[in-house]
Design a protein around this motif. Structure first.
Motif, mmCIF file in Angstrom:
data_model
loop_
_atom_site.group_PDB
_atom_site.id
_atom_site.type_symbol
_atom_site.label_atom_id
_atom_site.label_comp_id
_atom_site.label_asym_id
_atom_site.label_seq_id
_atom_site.Cartn_x
_atom_site.Cartn_y
_atom_site.Cartn_z
ATOM 1 N N ILE A 1 0.843 -1.202 0.000
ATOM 2 C CA ILE A 1 0.000 0.000 0.000
ATOM 3 C C ILE A 1 0.872 1.243 0.000
ATOM 4 N N GLN A 2 1.916 1.225 0.808
ATOM 5 C CA GLN A 2 2.827 2.374 0.870
ATOM 6 C C GLN A 2 3.488 2.619 -0.483
ATOM 7 N N SER A 3 3.864 1.547 -1.187
ATOM 8 C CA SER A 3 4.448 1.698 -2.532
ATOM 9 C C SER A 3 3.473 2.388 -3.474
ATOM 10 N N THR A 4 2.214 1.970 -3.409
ATOM 11 C CA THR A 4 1.203 2.580 -4.275
ATOM 12 C C THR A 4 1.049 4.057 -3.950
ATOM 13 N N LEU A 5 0.995 4.385 -2.674
ATOM 14 C CA LEU A 5 0.862 5.795 -2.284
ATOM 15 C C LEU A 5 2.077 6.612 -2.719
ATOM 16 N N LYS B 1 -3.647 13.929 -2.176
ATOM 17 C CA LYS B 1 -4.688 14.285 -1.203
ATOM 18 C C LYS B 1 -6.073 14.083 -1.800
ATOM 19 N N LYS B 2 -6.250 14.443 -3.057
ATOM 20 C CA LYS B 2 -7.546 14.282 -3.718
ATOM 21 C C LYS B 2 -7.931 12.799 -3.799
ATOM 22 N N MET C 1 -11.645 8.401 -1.039
ATOM 23 C CA MET C 1 -11.840 7.027 -0.580
ATOM 24 C C MET C 1 -12.889 6.964 0.529
ATOM 25 N N GLN C 2 -13.408 5.757 0.743
ATOM 26 C CA GLN C 2 -14.405 5.606 1.814
ATOM 27 C C GLN C 2 -13.777 5.983 3.150
ATOM 28 N N PRO C 3 -14.579 6.522 4.068
ATOM 29 C CA PRO C 3 -14.041 7.130 5.288
ATOM 30 C C PRO C 3 -13.115 6.245 6.122
ATOM 31 N N ASP C 4 -13.436 4.974 6.324
ATOM 32 C CA ASP C 4 -12.565 4.156 7.177
ATOM 33 C C ASP C 4 -11.212 3.912 6.527
ATOM 34 N N PHE C 5 -11.168 3.771 5.190
ATOM 35 C CA PHE C 5 -9.887 3.600 4.497
ATOM 36 C C PHE C 5 -9.096 4.902 4.506
ATOM 37 N N ARG C 6 -9.790 6.016 4.307
ATOM 38 C CA ARG C 6 -9.133 7.323 4.334
ATOM 39 C C ARG C 6 -8.483 7.556 5.701
ATOM 40 N N ARG C 7 -9.214 7.249 6.781
ATOM 41 C CA ARG C 7 -8.658 7.428 8.122
ATOM 42 C C ARG C 7 -7.421 6.558 8.334
ATOM 43 N N GLU C 8 -7.460 5.337 7.819
ATOM 44 C CA GLU C 8 -6.321 4.417 7.968
ATOM 45 C C GLU C 8 -5.083 4.990 7.279
ATOM 46 N N ILE C 9 -5.249 5.524 6.077
ATOM 47 C CA ILE C 9 -4.132 6.123 5.346
ATOM 48 C C ILE C 9 -3.626 7.367 6.064
ATOM 49 N N GLU C 10 -4.545 8.205 6.526
ATOM 50 C CA GLU C 10 -4.153 9.433 7.223
ATOM 51 C C GLU C 10 -3.426 9.137 8.531
ATOM 52 N N LYS C 11 -3.780 8.035 9.193
ATOM 53 C CA LYS C 11 -3.084 7.605 10.408
ATOM 54 C C LYS C 11 -1.641 7.235 10.106
ATOM 55 N N GLY C 12 -1.425 6.747 8.913
ATOM 56 C CA GLY C 12 -0.098 6.299 8.495
ATOM 57 C C GLY C 12 -0.076 4.792 8.296
ATOM 58 N N ILE C 13 0.294 4.363 7.126
ATOM 59 C CA ILE C 13 0.377 2.943 6.804
ATOM 60 C C ILE C 13 1.692 2.398 7.367
ATOM 61 N N LEU C 14 1.607 1.344 8.136
ATOM 62 C CA LEU C 14 2.789 0.689 8.689
ATOM 63 C C LEU C 14 3.211 -0.420 7.735
ATOM 64 N N VAL C 15 4.415 -0.355 7.216
ATOM 65 C CA VAL C 15 4.841 -1.271 6.155
ATOM 66 C C VAL C 15 4.824 -2.736 6.575
ATOM 67 N N GLU D 1 -9.093 -4.677 0.258
ATOM 68 C CA GLU D 1 -10.026 -3.686 -0.306
ATOM 69 C C GLU D 1 -9.500 -2.257 -0.153
ATOM 70 N N LEU D 2 -8.723 -1.987 0.905
ATOM 71 C CA LEU D 2 -8.123 -0.659 1.068
ATOM 72 C C LEU D 2 -7.180 -0.391 -0.103
#
Length: 189
Positions: free
Chosen positions: A14-18, A31-32, A37-51, A58-59
């Motif tokens: 996921i981090q590679s894709t971002l 940012k756009k 993205m759906q709210p729960d996935f957006r929150r997960e990304i904003e929290k920071g993806i742990l590699v 689905e995220l």
């Protein structure tokens, strides 16, 4: 077959894709995409993806689908290229040196173990010839053509990084077409 809720992907993917999104389009576009993205996935990304952590597949697919709506608009070549860019990012580590040292055939043989480190609850079988590969993915319930095209592009670029020349890939079977599994064949010079 496991459900999509059971299949997880490592945060490193996921981090590679971002990172590809940021590099290709810049922070405003990143940012756009995240905001769409759906709210729960957006929150997960904003929290920071742990590699090293596991996330719902689905995220990851949600990022690709947001890219499809904004940029690709159904063009599968776009996602083949995204997969190539992700492989290039992975290839900037010691992985690139080891892949070049091992060559395409040995790299292909390691794919089964690498898949298990990247995806849960699914498996791959690999039949490798001297200059050919059949890559079969079983028990992968996400029938998402963008996601599958990205995987195909990633594998192709990994073969090139390993030294394969003039790599050609052909999708033989796909769950998006009603098949039970995904099968992609590659040949090279």
């Amino acid at each position: 077959m496991p459900s999509t809720e059971q299949v997880k992907v490592k945060g490193s993917m996921i981090q590679s894709t971002l990172e590809v999104v940021k590099a290709k389009y810049g922070m405003a576009a990143y940012k756009k995409i995240v905001d769409s993205m759906q709210p729960d996935f957006r929150r997960e990304i904003e929290k920071g993806i742990l590699v090293g952590s596991w996330y719902p597949v689905e995220l990851h697919a949600g990022i690709y689908n947001a890219l499809d709506k904004e940029y690709a608009r159904g063009n599968q070549q776009y996602f083949l290229e995204i997969g190539r860019m992700e492989a290039d990012l992975a290839g900037k580590t010691v992985y690139r040196f080891l892949t070049k040292l091992a060559g395409p055939t040995m790299t292909v043989r390691a794919a089964k173990q690498l898949w298990g480190l990247t995806y849960s609850a699914s498996r791959v079988e690999v039949q490798a010839g001297e200059k050919s590969l059949e890559f079969n993915i079983y028990e992968f319930p996400l029938a998402d053509k963008n996601y599958i095209a990205t995987i195909a592009g990633y594998i192709k670029r990994s073969l090139e990084i390993a030294g394969a020349v003039n790599v050609k890939g052909t999708k033989q079977k796909c769950i998006t077409q009603g098949d039970d599994y995904i099968s992609i064949s590659y040949t090279w010079e």
